[in-house]
Motif scaffolding. Structure first.
Motif, PDB file in Angstrom:
ATOM      1  N   UNK A  28       0.867  -1.142   0.017  1.00 56.36           N
ATOM      2  CA  UNK A  28      -0.162  -0.029   0.186  1.00 56.36           C
ATOM      3  C   UNK A  28       0.890   1.309  -0.132  1.00 56.36           C
ATOM      4  N   UNK A  29       0.443   2.274  -0.829  1.00 60.62           N
ATOM      5  CA  UNK A  29       1.076   3.574  -0.793  1.00 60.62           C
ATOM      6  C   UNK A  29       0.087   4.518  -0.954  1.00 60.62           C
ATOM      7  N   UNK A  30       0.445   5.803  -0.513  1.00 62.77           N
ATOM      8  CA  UNK A  30      -0.507   6.979  -0.636  1.00 62.77           C
ATOM      9  C   UNK A  30       0.174   8.051  -1.655  1.00 62.77           C
ATOM     10  N   UNK A  31      -0.459   8.674  -2.330  1.00 62.75           N
ATOM     11  CA  UNK A  31      -0.059   9.455  -3.497  1.00 62.75           C
ATOM     12  C   UNK A  31      -0.784  10.901  -3.665  1.00 62.75           C
ATOM     13  N   UNK A  32      -0.346  11.882  -4.196  1.00 67.86           N
ATOM     14  CA  UNK A  32      -1.106  13.078  -4.703  1.00 67.86           C
ATOM     15  C   UNK A  32      -1.523  12.679  -6.029  1.00 67.86           C
ATOM     16  N   UNK A  33      -2.768  12.882  -6.526  1.00 70.28           N
ATOM     17  CA  UNK A  33      -3.163  12.504  -7.671  1.00 70.28           C
ATOM     18  C   UNK A  33      -4.125  13.579  -8.452  1.00 70.28           C
ATOM     19  N   UNK A  34      -4.060  13.415  -9.652  1.00 69.44           N
ATOM     20  CA  UNK A  34      -5.034  14.450 -10.543  1.00 69.44           C
ATOM     21  C   UNK A  34      -5.580  13.245 -11.597  1.00 69.44           C
ATOM     22  N   UNK A  35      -6.745  13.440 -11.896  1.00 70.83           N
ATOM     23  CA  UNK A  35      -7.638  12.641 -13.070  1.00 70.83           C
ATOM     24  C   UNK A  35      -7.653  13.472 -14.206  1.00 70.83           C
ATOM     25  N   UNK A  36      -7.711  12.895 -15.437  1.00 66.15           N
ATOM     26  CA  UNK A  36      -8.093  13.672 -16.679  1.00 66.15           C
ATOM     27  C   UNK A  36      -8.313  12.750 -17.971  1.00 66.15           C
ATOM     28  N   UNK A  56       2.553  20.935  -5.775  1.00 61.11           N
ATOM     29  CA  UNK A  56       2.008  20.688  -4.418  1.00 61.11           C
ATOM     30  C   UNK A  56       3.197  19.648  -4.170  1.00 61.11           C
ATOM     31  N   UNK A  57       3.895  18.855  -4.630  1.00 64.43           N
ATOM     32  CA  UNK A  57       4.946  17.981  -4.109  1.00 64.43           C
ATOM     33  C   UNK A  57       5.869  18.670  -3.508  1.00 64.43           C
ATOM     34  N   UNK A 120      -1.428  26.702  -0.329  1.00 65.12           N
ATOM     35  CA  UNK A 120      -0.329  27.646  -0.318  1.00 65.12           C
ATOM     36  C   UNK A 120       0.158  27.589  -2.122  1.00 65.12           C
ATOM     37  N   UNK A 121       0.234  26.282  -2.463  1.00 67.52           N
ATOM     38  CA  UNK A 121       0.533  26.423  -3.887  1.00 67.52           C
ATOM     39  C   UNK A 121      -0.222  27.251  -4.931  1.00 67.52           C
ATOM     40  N   UNK A 122      -1.604  27.064  -4.557  1.00 65.71           N
ATOM     41  CA  UNK A 122      -2.432  27.727  -5.553  1.00 65.71           C
ATOM     42  C   UNK A 122      -2.309  29.168  -5.327  1.00 65.71           C
ATOM     43  N   UNK A 123      -2.171  29.942  -4.127  1.00 57.71           N
ATOM     44  CA  UNK A 123      -1.921  31.164  -3.809  1.00 57.71           C
ATOM     45  C   UNK A 123      -0.524  31.527  -4.677  1.00 57.71           C
ATOM     46  N   UNK A 124       0.491  30.790  -4.706  1.00 55.77           N
ATOM     47  CA  UNK A 124       1.566  31.107  -5.394  1.00 55.77           C
ATOM     48  C   UNK A 124       1.696  30.877  -6.727  1.00 55.77           C
ATOM     49  N   UNK A 125       1.109  29.827  -7.323  1.00 53.22           N
ATOM     50  CA  UNK A 125       1.261  29.510  -8.543  1.00 53.22           C
ATOM     51  C   UNK A 125       0.189  29.958  -9.420  1.00 53.22           C
ATOM     52  N   UNK A 126      -1.006  30.227  -8.869  1.00 50.23           N
ATOM     53  CA  UNK A 126      -2.367  30.638  -9.811  1.00 50.23           C
ATOM     54  C   UNK A 126      -2.280  29.602 -10.710  1.00 50.23           C
ATOM     55  N   UNK A 127      -2.419  28.295 -10.510  1.00 51.91           N
ATOM     56  CA  UNK A 127      -2.810  27.164 -11.255  1.00 51.91           C
ATOM     57  C   UNK A 127      -4.038  26.695 -10.851  1.00 51.91           C
TER      58      UNK A 127
END
Length: 207
Positions: A28-36, A56-57, A120-127
């Motif tokens: 078992x592992x944990x990840x950050x993920x995005x679907x598309x 985010x990483x 935090x990342x959203x505030x800095x990167x505006x992505x």
């Protein structure tokens, strides 16, 4: 103490040597993920997803230095791939591909830390894509795995061997999504030298 590095701590799954198919038991592992969905070579959604994951990483990496877990090396990009019609892969219909792009996280990274890092990342990167990032726990278990050296387009014969020879010969069938781990940076590596781990969760035919 050296930063945690999944490639060092889990060599069997991130630094394999075998260039022929072999079965491993993936924990078992944990990840950050995005679907598309869409062609990874041309779809803006794919590029935005990868950008969001790395933003985010690295935010989590720097935040983690202030925790008991300590620093970690950002893990390689990974992807789960599937299509509504399997022929989309054999025919190269990349616009019909579905994907979940992933970056592995150390065990001490919590869901709360991920949510904080997103803000935090959203505030800095505006992505805006960052807001779609999610936590994912994955336990693949027994999986056929191989180290592929060569271009991504040259994976087809290797996967054909898996699905039309190796699985049947070993009394196995697929039990999860096709998984790839990208060990090379395609911007800096010649196509014929790219290293990619190909993985397919499996189960016995008698199940």
């Amino acid at each position: 103490m050296a930063p945690y590095d999944v490639k060092r701590e889990r060599k069997e799954f991130y630094a394999p040597k075998n260039t022929v198919w072999a079965v491993v038991d993936v924990p078992e592992q944990q990840f950050i993920a995005i679907d598309g969905r869409g062609n990874p070579n041309t779809a803006p959604a794919y590029a935005h997803a990868v950008e969001a994951l790395y933003a985010v990483a690295y935010t989590l990496k720097f935040a983690s230095k202030r925790t008991a877990g300590g620093d970690f090396v950002v893990a390689p990009l990974e992807g789960l791939w599937w299509a509504d019609r399997p022929e989309a892969f054999t025919s190269g219909a990349k616009d019909a591909w579905n994907w979940t792009m992933l970056i592995s996280m150390p065990s001490w990274i919590t869901k709360e830390m991920i949510e904080d890092a997103k803000q935090t990342a959203l505030a800095k990167k505006k992505v805006p894509t960052i807001s779609r990032l999610r936590h994912l726990t994955l336990h693949e278990g027994p999986s056929a795995q191989v180290l592929h050296i060569g271009s991504y387009d040259d994976e087809a014969p290797v996967l054909h061997e898996l699905h039309h020879s190796y699985l049947d010969a070993n009394g196995l069938r697929p039990s999860g999504l096709h998984h790839e781990v990208y060990l090379s940076d395609p911007r800096k590596t010649a196509p014929e030298k790219l290293k990619t781990i190909l993985r397919q969760p499996v189960e016995g035919l008698d199940r």
